[in-house]
Design a protein around this motif. Structure first.
Motif, PDB file in Angstrom:
ATOM      1  N   PHE A  19      -2.090  47.875   0.388  1.00 42.36           N
ATOM      2  CA  PHE A  19      -1.569  46.510   0.792  1.00 42.36           C
ATOM      3  C   PHE A  19      -0.455  45.856   0.010  1.00 42.36           C
ATOM      4  O   PHE A  19      -0.585  45.908  -1.263  1.00 42.36           O
ATOM      5  CB  PHE A  19      -2.655  45.569   0.822  1.00 42.36           C
ATOM      6  N   ILE A  20       0.577  45.287   0.480  1.00 45.58           N
ATOM      7  CA  ILE A  20       1.483  44.305  -0.106  1.00 45.58           C
ATOM      8  C   ILE A  20       1.155  42.982   0.055  1.00 45.58           C
ATOM      9  O   ILE A  20       0.876  42.448   1.304  1.00 45.58           O
ATOM     10  CB  ILE A  20       2.928  44.514   0.366  1.00 45.58           C
ATOM     11  N   LEU A  21       0.831  42.124  -0.833  1.00 48.46           N
ATOM     12  CA  LEU A  21       0.225  40.929  -0.699  1.00 48.46           C
ATOM     13  C   LEU A  21       1.478  40.029  -0.505  1.00 48.46           C
ATOM     14  O   LEU A  21       2.463  40.147  -0.657  1.00 48.46           O
ATOM     15  CB  LEU A  21      -0.514  40.545  -1.925  1.00 48.46           C
ATOM     16  N   SER A  22       0.980  38.748   0.031  1.00 52.49           N
ATOM     17  CA  SER A  22       1.967  37.626  -0.002  1.00 52.49           C
ATOM     18  C   SER A  22       3.110  37.483  -1.205  1.00 52.49           C
ATOM     19  O   SER A  22       4.183  36.948  -1.017  1.00 52.49           O
ATOM     20  CB  SER A  22       1.260  36.581   0.592  1.00 52.49           C
ATOM     21  N   SER A  23       2.234  37.517  -2.409  1.00 55.10           N
ATOM     22  CA  SER A  23       2.954  37.316  -3.624  1.00 55.10           C
ATOM     23  C   SER A  23       3.950  38.548  -3.946  1.00 55.10           C
ATOM     24  O   SER A  23       5.008  38.406  -4.606  1.00 55.10           O
ATOM     25  CB  SER A  23       1.873  37.510  -4.778  1.00 55.10           C
ATOM     26  N   GLY A  24       4.070  39.674  -3.117  1.00 57.34           N
ATOM     27  CA  GLY A  24       5.005  40.934  -3.269  1.00 57.34           C
ATOM     28  C   GLY A  24       4.309  41.919  -4.158  1.00 57.34           C
ATOM     29  O   GLY A  24       4.686  43.101  -4.062  1.00 57.34           O
ATOM     30  N   LYS A  25       3.127  41.568  -4.760  1.00 56.96           N
ATOM     31  CA  LYS A  25       2.387  42.665  -5.494  1.00 56.96           C
ATOM     32  C   LYS A  25       1.518  43.622  -4.531  1.00 56.96           C
ATOM     33  O   LYS A  25       1.470  43.206  -3.413  1.00 56.96           O
ATOM     34  CB  LYS A  25       1.239  41.918  -6.475  1.00 56.96           C
ATOM     35  N   HIS A  26       1.323  44.582  -5.069  1.00 51.34           N
ATOM     36  CA  HIS A  26       0.570  45.947  -4.357  1.00 51.34           C
ATOM     37  C   HIS A  26      -0.869  45.927  -4.888  1.00 51.34           C
ATOM     38  O   HIS A  26      -1.054  45.432  -5.812  1.00 51.34           O
ATOM     39  CB  HIS A  26       1.183  47.191  -4.669  1.00 51.34           C
ATOM     40  N   SER A  27      -1.882  46.183  -3.947  1.00 50.64           N
ATOM     41  CA  SER A  27      -3.417  46.154  -4.255  1.00 50.64           C
ATOM     42  C   SER A  27      -3.886  47.331  -3.115  1.00 50.64           C
ATOM     43  O   SER A  27      -3.341  47.732  -2.455  1.00 50.64           O
ATOM     44  CB  SER A  27      -4.015  44.951  -3.685  1.00 50.64           C
ATOM     45  N   ASN A  28      -5.084  47.748  -3.832  1.00 50.04           N
ATOM     46  CA  ASN A  28      -5.772  48.715  -3.156  1.00 50.04           C
ATOM     47  C   ASN A  28      -6.774  48.021  -2.265  1.00 50.04           C
ATOM     48  O   ASN A  28      -7.663  48.908  -1.417  1.00 50.04           O
ATOM     49  CB  ASN A  28      -6.556  49.899  -3.963  1.00 50.04           C
ATOM     50  N   LYS A  29      -7.178  46.681  -2.494  1.00 58.26           N
ATOM     51  CA  LYS A  29      -7.971  45.903  -1.594  1.00 58.26           C
ATOM     52  C   LYS A  29      -7.293  44.621  -0.900  1.00 58.26           C
ATOM     53  O   LYS A  29      -6.547  44.249  -1.721  1.00 58.26           O
ATOM     54  CB  LYS A  29      -9.159  45.699  -2.386  1.00 58.26           C
ATOM     55  N   TYR A  30      -7.597  44.435   0.036  1.00 58.42           N
ATOM     56  CA  TYR A  30      -7.136  43.058   0.691  1.00 58.42           C
ATOM     57  C   TYR A  30      -8.246  42.276   1.389  1.00 58.42           C
ATOM     58  O   TYR A  30      -9.369  42.953   1.967  1.00 58.42           O
ATOM     59  CB  TYR A  30      -6.200  43.374   1.831  1.00 58.42           C
ATOM     60  N   ILE A  31      -8.397  41.048   1.227  1.00 57.68           N
ATOM     61  CA  ILE A  31      -9.365  40.111   1.825  1.00 57.68           C
ATOM     62  C   ILE A  31      -8.819  39.612   2.920  1.00 57.68           C
ATOM     63  O   ILE A  31      -7.842  38.817   2.687  1.00 57.68           O
ATOM     64  CB  ILE A  31      -9.868  39.151   0.735  1.00 57.68           C
ATOM     65  N   GLN A  32      -9.081  39.785   4.152  1.00 55.60           N
ATOM     66  CA  GLN A  32      -8.779  39.236   5.535  1.00 55.60           C
ATOM     67  C   GLN A  32      -9.540  38.213   5.805  1.00 55.60           C
ATOM     68  O   GLN A  32     -10.616  38.269   6.819  1.00 55.60           O
ATOM     69  CB  GLN A  32      -8.369  40.355   6.511  1.00 55.60           C
ATOM     70  N   CYS A  33      -9.442  36.891   5.376  1.00 53.98           N
ATOM     71  CA  CYS A  33     -10.310  35.766   5.346  1.00 53.98           C
ATOM     72  C   CYS A  33     -10.231  35.436   6.794  1.00 53.98           C
ATOM     73  O   CYS A  33     -11.284  34.902   7.387  1.00 53.98           O
ATOM     74  CB  CYS A  33     -10.005  34.637   4.646  1.00 53.98           C
ATOM     75  N   ALA A  34      -9.315  35.677   7.558  1.00 53.92           N
ATOM     76  CA  ALA A  34      -9.118  35.485   9.096  1.00 53.92           C
ATOM     77  C   ALA A  34     -10.321  36.089   9.949  1.00 53.92           C
ATOM     78  O   ALA A  34     -10.910  35.532  10.697  1.00 53.92           O
ATOM     79  CB  ALA A  34      -7.930  35.686   9.743  1.00 53.92           C
TER      80      ALA A  34
END
Length: 191
Positions: A19-34
């Protein structure tokens, strides 16, 4: 397992991949609070958890402000739990601002309400708006604190839960993520 983590899992809000986070950083996990927020009962439960933590710390507020998009609904629910009003900031021409007739009165005690806090970028854009009105920001609040910090720029972070998730800059992506196509599920456009 804490109640918020349980609700995030029940609502399929914890994602794995690249995932590409809103900050521009990359991650292997994402928290989709929606996914959690779409269930009004879960959203209310999480707001009550945050509200209890604020009360335990003796933080009394006049207003909840949620940066659009992620903070709008949870800000409303937290405000309801606290018995105060909720408004939101949004971007206009790339700048965080108050619109829609919302106002923040001088001297008000305000909290920022987010879905997820990672770097605090949108939170602090909202802090600037609030302070420009002469109001005081008491804390950053969120469903999930994934910043690995208890405070940012002197403001405490009060969240329903903390989740440690690794993030990387573009040039530091680990080999196991390089061949997985990146998706950007967040609401803020990268510049």
């Amino acid at each position: 397992m804490d109640k918020t983590l349980e609700l995030l899992k029940k609502s399929n809000a914890l994602l794995e991949g690249h995932f590409i986070l809103s900050s521009g950083k990359h991650s292997n996990k994402y928290i989709q609070c929606a996914k959690l927020i779409e269930n009004p009962v879960y959203c209310e439960e999480v707001a009550n958890i945050i509200g209890e933590k604020l009360k335990e710390k003796g933080i009394e507020v006049d207003l909840c402000v949620g940066p659009a998009m992620g903070g709008v609904i949870i800000s409303y629910e937290l405000a309801r739990a606290l018995g105060v009003n909720a408004i939101f900031t949004e971007r206009e021409n790339g700048q965080m601002t108050l619109r829609r007739g919302f106002e923040i009165k001088e001297g008000m005690k305000v909290i920022i309400v987010e879905d997820v806090i990672t770097t605090g970028k949108s939170s602090f854009e909202t802090v600037d708006v609030i302070r420009s009105c002469g109001a005081e920001v008491l804390a950053l609040t969120s469903i999930v604190n994934r910043s690995n910090k208890d405070e940012i720029n002197g403001l405490p972070i009060i969240s329903a839960t903390k989740i440690d998730v690794d993030t990387w800059d573009e040039g530091e992506i680990p080999d196991e993520l390089k061949n997985i196509p990146a998706t950007k599920p967040g609401s803020r456009s990268l510049k």
